[in-house]
Design a protein around this motif. Structure first.
Motif, PDB file in Angstrom:
ATOM      1  N   LEU A   1       0.845  -1.196   0.000  1.00  0.00           N
ATOM      2  CA  LEU A   1       0.000   0.000   0.000  1.00  0.00           C
ATOM      3  C   LEU A   1       0.874   1.238   0.000  1.00  0.00           C
ATOM      4  CD1 LEU A   1      -2.729  -0.705   2.679  1.00  0.00           C
ATOM      5  CD2 LEU A   1      -3.019  -0.617   0.217  1.00  0.00           C
ATOM      6  N   PRO A   2       0.393   2.313  -0.603  1.00  0.00           N
ATOM      7  CA  PRO A   2       1.152   3.556  -0.466  1.00  0.00           C
ATOM      8  C   PRO A   2       1.189   3.966   0.992  1.00  0.00           C
ATOM      9  CG  PRO A   2      -1.002   3.955  -1.457  1.00  0.00           C
ATOM     10  CD  PRO A   2      -0.836   2.465  -1.355  1.00  0.00           C
ATOM     11  N   THR A   3       2.300   4.534   1.427  1.00  0.00           N
ATOM     12  CA  THR A   3       2.384   4.938   2.827  1.00  0.00           C
ATOM     13  C   THR A   3       1.490   6.152   3.048  1.00  0.00           C
ATOM     14  OG1 THR A   3       4.315   6.221   2.257  1.00  0.00           O
ATOM     15  CG2 THR A   3       4.721   4.066   3.248  1.00  0.00           C
ATOM     16  N   LEU A   4       0.980   6.276   4.274  1.00  0.00           N
ATOM     17  CA  LEU A   4       0.099   7.393   4.598  1.00  0.00           C
ATOM     18  C   LEU A   4       0.881   8.702   4.520  1.00  0.00           C
ATOM     19  CD1 LEU A   4      -1.725   5.920   7.680  1.00  0.00           C
ATOM     20  CD2 LEU A   4      -2.825   6.656   5.578  1.00  0.00           C
ATOM     21  N   PRO A   5       0.289   9.736   3.969  1.00  0.00           N
ATOM     22  CA  PRO A   5       0.980  11.014   3.946  1.00  0.00           C
ATOM     23  C   PRO A   5       1.046  11.604   5.349  1.00  0.00           C
ATOM     24  CG  PRO A   5      -1.257  11.279   3.164  1.00  0.00           C
ATOM     25  CD  PRO A   5      -1.057   9.801   3.403  1.00  0.00           C
ATOM     26  N   ALA A   6       2.082  12.359   5.618  1.00  0.00           N
ATOM     27  CA  ALA A   6       2.157  13.054   6.899  1.00  0.00           C
ATOM     28  C   ALA A   6       1.020  14.066   6.940  1.00  0.00           C
ATOM     29  CB  ALA A   6       3.494  13.760   7.030  1.00  0.00           C
ATOM     30  N   ALA A   7       0.468  14.285   8.142  1.00  0.00           N
ATOM     31  CA  ALA A   7      -0.621  15.247   8.265  1.00  0.00           C
ATOM     32  C   ALA A   7      -0.093  16.636   7.947  1.00  0.00           C
ATOM     33  CB  ALA A   7      -1.192  15.207   9.668  1.00  0.00           C
ATOM     34  N   VAL A   8      -0.731  17.283   7.019  1.00  0.00           N
ATOM     35  CA  VAL A   8      -0.363  18.652   6.684  1.00  0.00           C
ATOM     36  C   VAL A   8      -1.615  19.500   6.887  1.00  0.00           C
ATOM     37  CG1 VAL A   8       0.382  20.227   4.879  1.00  0.00           C
ATOM     38  CG2 VAL A   8       1.375  17.938   5.014  1.00  0.00           C
ATOM     39  N   VAL A   9      -1.546  20.391   7.821  1.00  0.00           N
ATOM     40  CA  VAL A   9      -2.692  21.246   8.100  1.00  0.00           C
ATOM     41  C   VAL A   9      -2.528  22.523   7.298  1.00  0.00           C
ATOM     42  CG1 VAL A   9      -3.899  22.516   9.912  1.00  0.00           C
ATOM     43  CG2 VAL A   9      -2.982  20.251  10.369  1.00  0.00           C
ATOM     44  N   SER A  10      -3.490  22.740   6.417  1.00  0.00           N
ATOM     45  CA  SER A  10      -3.363  23.880   5.519  1.00  0.00           C
ATOM     46  C   SER A  10      -4.194  25.069   5.996  1.00  0.00           C
ATOM     47  CB  SER A  10      -3.785  23.472   4.104  1.00  0.00           C
ATOM     48  OG  SER A  10      -5.083  22.926   4.155  1.00  0.00           O
TER      49      SER A  10
ATOM     50  N   PRO B   1     -19.802  26.615   9.038  1.00  0.00           N
ATOM     51  CA  PRO B   1     -19.236  25.316   8.651  1.00  0.00           C
ATOM     52  C   PRO B   1     -17.874  25.062   9.305  1.00  0.00           C
ATOM     53  CG  PRO B   1     -19.992  26.531   6.729  1.00  0.00           C
ATOM     54  CD  PRO B   1     -20.038  27.489   7.884  1.00  0.00           C
ATOM     55  N   VAL B   2     -17.660  23.815   9.710  1.00  0.00           N
ATOM     56  CA  VAL B   2     -16.359  23.366  10.212  1.00  0.00           C
ATOM     57  C   VAL B   2     -15.806  22.426   9.142  1.00  0.00           C
ATOM     58  CG1 VAL B   2     -15.155  22.095  12.042  1.00  0.00           C
ATOM     59  CG2 VAL B   2     -17.151  23.512  12.600  1.00  0.00           C
ATOM     60  N   VAL B   3     -14.559  22.682   8.715  1.00  0.00           N
ATOM     61  CA  VAL B   3     -13.997  21.875   7.628  1.00  0.00           C
ATOM     62  C   VAL B   3     -12.757  21.118   8.092  1.00  0.00           C
ATOM     63  CG1 VAL B   3     -14.887  23.480   5.882  1.00  0.00           C
ATOM     64  CG2 VAL B   3     -12.515  23.728   6.709  1.00  0.00           C
ATOM     65  N   ALA B   4     -12.487  20.016   7.416  1.00  0.00           N
ATOM     66  CA  ALA B   4     -11.281  19.229   7.715  1.00  0.00           C
ATOM     67  C   ALA B   4     -10.074  20.032   7.245  1.00  0.00           C
ATOM     68  CB  ALA B   4     -11.347  17.888   6.991  1.00  0.00           C
ATOM     69  N   PRO B   5      -9.130  20.368   8.139  1.00  0.00           N
ATOM     70  CA  PRO B   5      -7.968  21.153   7.729  1.00  0.00           C
ATOM     71  C   PRO B   5      -7.000  20.368   6.851  1.00  0.00           C
ATOM     72  CG  PRO B   5      -7.845  20.660  10.071  1.00  0.00           C
ATOM     73  CD  PRO B   5      -9.156  20.125   9.583  1.00  0.00           C
ATOM     74  N   SER B   6      -7.120  19.038   6.865  1.00  0.00           N
ATOM     75  CA  SER B   6      -6.396  18.199   5.912  1.00  0.00           C
ATOM     76  C   SER B   6      -7.233  16.946   5.693  1.00  0.00           C
ATOM     77  CB  SER B   6      -4.987  17.862   6.429  1.00  0.00           C
ATOM     78  OG  SER B   6      -5.055  17.043   7.571  1.00  0.00           O
ATOM     79  N   ALA B   7      -6.903  16.191   4.658  1.00  0.00           N
ATOM     80  CA  ALA B   7      -7.694  15.004   4.330  1.00  0.00           C
ATOM     81  C   ALA B   7      -7.580  13.966   5.437  1.00  0.00           C
ATOM     82  CB  ALA B   7      -7.201  14.416   3.012  1.00  0.00           C
ATOM     83  N   GLY B   8      -8.574  13.120   5.559  1.00  0.00           N
ATOM     84  CA  GLY B   8      -8.505  12.069   6.575  1.00  0.00           C
ATOM     85  C   GLY B   8      -9.713  11.173   6.557  1.00  0.00           C
ATOM     86  N   VAL B   9      -9.717  10.239   7.513  1.00  0.00           N
ATOM     87  CA  VAL B   9     -10.812   9.284   7.651  1.00  0.00           C
ATOM     88  C   VAL B   9     -11.474   9.497   9.009  1.00  0.00           C
ATOM     89  CG1 VAL B   9     -11.423   6.829   7.802  1.00  0.00           C
ATOM     90  CG2 VAL B   9      -9.652   7.586   6.205  1.00  0.00           C
ATOM     91  N   VAL B  10     -12.796   9.602   9.016  1.00  0.00           N
ATOM     92  CA  VAL B  10     -13.544   9.808  10.255  1.00  0.00           C
ATOM     93  C   VAL B  10     -13.441   8.532  11.106  1.00  0.00           C
ATOM     94  CG1 VAL B  10     -15.822  10.267  11.270  1.00  0.00           C
ATOM     95  CG2 VAL B  10     -15.128  11.408   9.140  1.00  0.00           C
TER      96      VAL B  10
ATOM     97  N   GLY C   1      -3.708  10.805   9.206  1.00  0.00           N
ATOM     98  CA  GLY C   1      -2.493  10.137   8.743  1.00  0.00           C
ATOM     99  C   GLY C   1      -1.279  10.635   9.511  1.00  0.00           C
ATOM    100  N   GLY C   2      -0.175   9.927   9.356  1.00  0.00           N
ATOM    101  CA  GLY C   2       1.061  10.311  10.023  1.00  0.00           C
ATOM    102  C   GLY C   2       0.958  10.246  11.533  1.00  0.00           C
ATOM    103  N   GLY C   3      -0.007   9.462  12.049  1.00  0.00           N
ATOM    104  CA  GLY C   3      -0.180   9.327  13.495  1.00  0.00           C
ATOM    105  C   GLY C   3      -0.978  10.458  14.119  1.00  0.00           C
ATOM    106  N   VAL C   4      -1.496  11.375  13.292  1.00  0.00           N
ATOM    107  CA  VAL C   4      -2.226  12.532  13.830  1.00  0.00           C
ATOM    108  C   VAL C   4      -3.740  12.327  13.706  1.00  0.00           C
ATOM    109  CG1 VAL C   4      -2.695  14.998  13.537  1.00  0.00           C
ATOM    110  CG2 VAL C   4      -0.348  14.153  13.392  1.00  0.00           C
ATOM    111  N   VAL C   5      -4.405  12.464  14.842  1.00  0.00           N
ATOM    112  CA  VAL C   5      -5.875  12.443  14.879  1.00  0.00           C
ATOM    113  C   VAL C   5      -6.317  13.782  15.437  1.00  0.00           C
ATOM    114  CG1 VAL C   5      -7.885  11.414  16.055  1.00  0.00           C
ATOM    115  CG2 VAL C   5      -6.081   9.946  15.147  1.00  0.00           C
TER     116      VAL C   5
END
Ligand SMILES: [Zn+2]
Ligand SMILES: [Zn+2]
Length: 294
Positions: free
Chosen positions: A162-171, A209-218, A236-240
């Motif tokens: 599997l592709p490795t999970l991207p590090a959490a990047v908060v934009s 509205p509250v938006v996800a600051p980076s992509a993820g899984v609920v 991803g990257g161990g960040v929840v």
């Protein structure tokens, strides 16, 4: 025609036997979206060599869900490996490894509820070691699946990693608003007790509205006591990250969200003095200041 016959013969070879005991009424669903890469191999003796479970390589996300309803019996580490085990009653127990657990011991779970996040380490590709016991006896969990198993991989073949999970990047921040209370020790505005304020508060009108600051899984979307309606997302990257006091729930556990996708609206549910977002974060399970990620 010859190709069809070969294909059918191949399916016949790799179709796993279905030893589900008729009349037990015990039925499992897949804990991850995937396929079996290493089959169950019953040990000859209690301490003998064998493979006391099946390895399921994921073809989808990295969220592990309960294979049947039950109560979380163990949530922690066994010999250094993150492990969740669920008691289904009547002696049935399923075990999931290596998993970063998201459920406390004693929690009641339904089939399909998120138990944690799958960690790498058990196979060359990321895979779940899934075990089933009936009392002291190890069993093949795939024999109890509601849907029959067709193993499409020849034994011994190595699946695509599997592709490795991207590090959490908060934009950005999850809501447009000003910070009214930072992360750290403070006197609670409702209880008056001095304790850790375990997130960052943003003042915003209810309904913003509250938006996800980076992509993820609920990983969870539920009413959580003082936090009110809260959504937690594995980025991803161990960040929840957690988003609390929402007006209601508009996303479900297991949903994948793109960066910027709406996850709810600002509310004042739970222990709250007014409309605001309480934004939380954890790295590898340890609470951190979300402002350090932005
Ligand atoms: Zn295994
Ligand atoms: Zn707060």
């Amino acid at each position: 025609m010859r190709i069809l016959i070969i294909a059918l013969a191949a399916l016949a070879v790799f179709a796993a036997p279905s030893p589900a005991r008729a009349g037990t009424g015990f039925e499992l669903t897949w804990p991850v979206d995937g396929r079996v890469t290493r089959a169950f191999d019953s040990p000859e003796s209690p301490y003998g060599a064998g493979h006391r479970g099946v390895d399921v390589v994921t073809t989808g996300g990295t969220v592990v869900v309960a294979a049947a309803s039950g109560r979380v019996l163990f949530s922690g580490r066994v010999a250094g490996r993150g492990t969740v085990s669920v008691d289904h009653g009547n002696g049935w127990r399923t075990t999931y490894q290596p998993v970063s657990p998201w459920v406390p011991e004693g929690a009641t779970v339904a089939a399909g509820d998120v138990l944690g996040r799958l960690l790498p380490g058990h196979c060359a590709a990321t895979c779940l070691h899934w075990g089933l016991t009936d009392g002291e006896t190890y069993l093949d969990p795939t024999g109890y699946l509601a849907m029959p198993v067709i193993r499409l991989l020849p034994r011994g073949s190595v699946p695509e990693p599997l592709p490795t999970l991207p590090a959490a990047v908060v934009s950005g921040t999850p809501v447009a608003g000003r910070v009214t209370s930072p992360f750290g020790m403070r006197r609670h505005p409702v209880t008056g007790v001095v304790k850790l304020h375990d997130g960052v508060d943003y003042a915003a009108a209810c309904g913003t509205p509250v938006v996800a600051p980076s992509a993820g899984v609920v990983v969870s979307a539920s009413f959580d006591g003082a936090y009110g309606y809260r959504v937690r997302i594995d980025h991803g990257g161990g960040v929840v990250m957690g988003y609390a006091h929402l007006q209601g729930l508009t996303v479900r556990a297991g949903a994948s969200l793109d960066a910027g996708a709406a996850l709810g609206t600002v509310g004042s549910t739970g222990l709250s003095t007014g409309c605001h977002l309480h934004w939380m974060a954890w790295r590898d399970g340890t609470l951190i200041n979300p402002a350090t990620l932005a």
